[in-house]
Design an enzyme around this catalytic site. Sequence first.
Site, PDB file in Angstrom:
ATOM      1  N   GLY A  36       0.809  -1.223   0.000  1.00 51.01           N
ATOM      2  CA  GLY A  36       0.000   0.000   0.000  1.00 51.01           C
ATOM      3  C   GLY A  36       0.834   1.260   0.000  1.00 51.01           C
ATOM      4  N   TYR A  37       0.169   2.390   0.214  1.00 51.45           N
ATOM      5  CA  TYR A  37       0.737   3.731   0.109  1.00 51.45           C
ATOM      6  C   TYR A  37       1.406   3.865  -1.267  1.00 51.45           C
ATOM      7  CZ  TYR A  37       1.747   8.259   2.000  1.00 51.45           C
ATOM      8  OH  TYR A  37       1.738   9.605   2.217  1.00 51.45           O
ATOM      9  N   LEU A  38       0.582   3.646  -2.267  1.00 51.05           N
ATOM     10  CA  LEU A  38       1.079   3.499  -3.631  1.00 51.05           C
ATOM     11  C   LEU A  38       1.645   4.807  -4.178  1.00 51.05           C
ATOM     12  CD1 LEU A  38      -1.847   1.353  -5.075  1.00 51.05           C
ATOM     13  CD2 LEU A  38       0.260   0.581  -3.942  1.00 51.05           C
ATOM     14  N   HIS A  42       4.896   1.977  -7.925  1.00 49.45           N
ATOM     15  CA  HIS A  42       3.941   0.854  -7.947  1.00 49.45           C
ATOM     16  C   HIS A  42       3.103   0.890  -9.231  1.00 49.45           C
ATOM     17  CE1 HIS A  42       4.278   1.415  -3.430  1.00 49.45           C
ATOM     18  NE2 HIS A  42       4.549   0.135  -3.558  1.00 49.45           N
ATOM     19  N   GLY A 181       9.424  -4.959  -8.352  1.00 50.24           N
ATOM     20  CA  GLY A 181      10.312  -3.858  -8.722  1.00 50.24           C
ATOM     21  C   GLY A 181      11.770  -4.238  -8.486  1.00 50.24           C
ATOM     22  N   ASP A 184      13.830  -3.216  -5.200  1.00 46.33           N
ATOM     23  CA  ASP A 184      14.098  -4.210  -4.150  1.00 46.33           C
ATOM     24  C   ASP A 184      14.772  -5.398  -4.831  1.00 46.33           C
ATOM     25  OD1 ASP A 184      12.689  -2.782  -1.998  1.00 46.33           O
ATOM     26  OD2 ASP A 184      10.942  -3.143  -3.235  1.00 46.33           O
ATOM     27  N   SER A 219       9.973   5.540  -3.363  1.00 43.73           N
ATOM     28  CA  SER A 219       9.767   4.627  -2.242  1.00 43.73           C
ATOM     29  C   SER A 219       8.692   5.210  -1.337  1.00 43.73           C
ATOM     30  CB  SER A 219      11.078   4.495  -1.453  1.00 43.73           C
ATOM     31  OG  SER A 219      10.825   3.959  -0.170  1.00 43.73           O
ATOM     32  N   SER A 220       7.905   4.318  -0.720  1.00 43.41           N
ATOM     33  CA  SER A 220       6.877   4.789   0.229  1.00 43.41           C
ATOM     34  C   SER A 220       7.540   5.458   1.429  1.00 43.41           C
ATOM     35  CB  SER A 220       6.032   3.618   0.727  1.00 43.41           C
ATOM     36  OG  SER A 220       5.501   2.922  -0.356  1.00 43.41           O
TER      37      SER A 220
END
Length: 317
Positions: A36-38, A42, A181, A184, A219-220
């Site tokens: 989440g927290y796209l 993402h 992705g 990572d 990045s989130s």
Amino acid sequence: MEAKEPIIISGKEEMRKWSRSLRAQGKSIGFVPTMGYLHEGHLSLIRESQKHAEVIVVSIYLNPGQFSPNEDLSTYPSDFLGDIQKLKSIPGGVDVVFHPHNLYDYGDGDRSKRNEKEMGRREGNVVSCVEAGGAGHQTWVRVEGLEKGLCGKNRPIFFRGVATIVTKLFNIVEPDVAVFGKKDYQQWRIIERMVRDLDFGIKVIGAEVMREDDGIAMSSRNVRLSPDERKQAVSISRALSEAKVAAEKGQVNCCKDLRNSVSKTIEEAGGRIDYAEIVDQESLEPAEVIERPVVFCVAAWFGKVRLIDNMEIKINA
Ligand code: PAF
């Protein structure tokens, strides 16, 4: 084009039923797992998945199993309704958002409860995917060699948590293709290896790192940087691209020299290095000289925020 409203599914049986009925109609299923927290990074994974499959499932699941007790789950950002709006903005959209509330029962109740409490705090009514009063789960998936270095050194339970939950998500969603992705990098290689070793019939695709205009990898966690830390953090991508150019032009081929110069640039900017390592792109074994395709991976702290980034270094055959 009209925005597509994704179906939101929280139950694992319902999710599996949906996938099986779409497969019975001859549709291929693309899958993008997220916490989440796209952000745009993402969304780029979702666009990539659309190239390989006819229907798309995105999971949003904040996985407590990949946070150790000193890494506070409660500071991980979340915005479920904002995420749905972002998903609707993508041309072609996504078909399903799989949003389970609890996928792993840690037995002692501790972390499972922590997740339910956390989700309850954020979203109100929580329906758990683990049986109440159950005996707890005991099975972990580990990719023993690849999980040891890089992020695995200081985060010893991280990849066990990732591989286990991704296995469960794969078993529930039953996708044909899954996109991860390359930001990572170690995670992508671990999942690729797990899929190969355990014969999942899933094609794993690694999508390129998405960067902001100043070069910082999306990045989130970036939202947790102060304005000063945000400026300092640009040093990671700057140092990595300088090293990449020097290595690819053949100006420097000693990995120790490249590592030292990248660490120096980041430290001078105000960062604290967790690791700066040059490793083989597949085995993730450390390299001494640049003589085969490698990837330069960095993790560094800016204040309380730990960021990771990497760049692949190609060599002329
Ligand atoms: O990359 C992430 O967001 C997570 O590690 C993943 C793959 C969704 C597993 O929890």
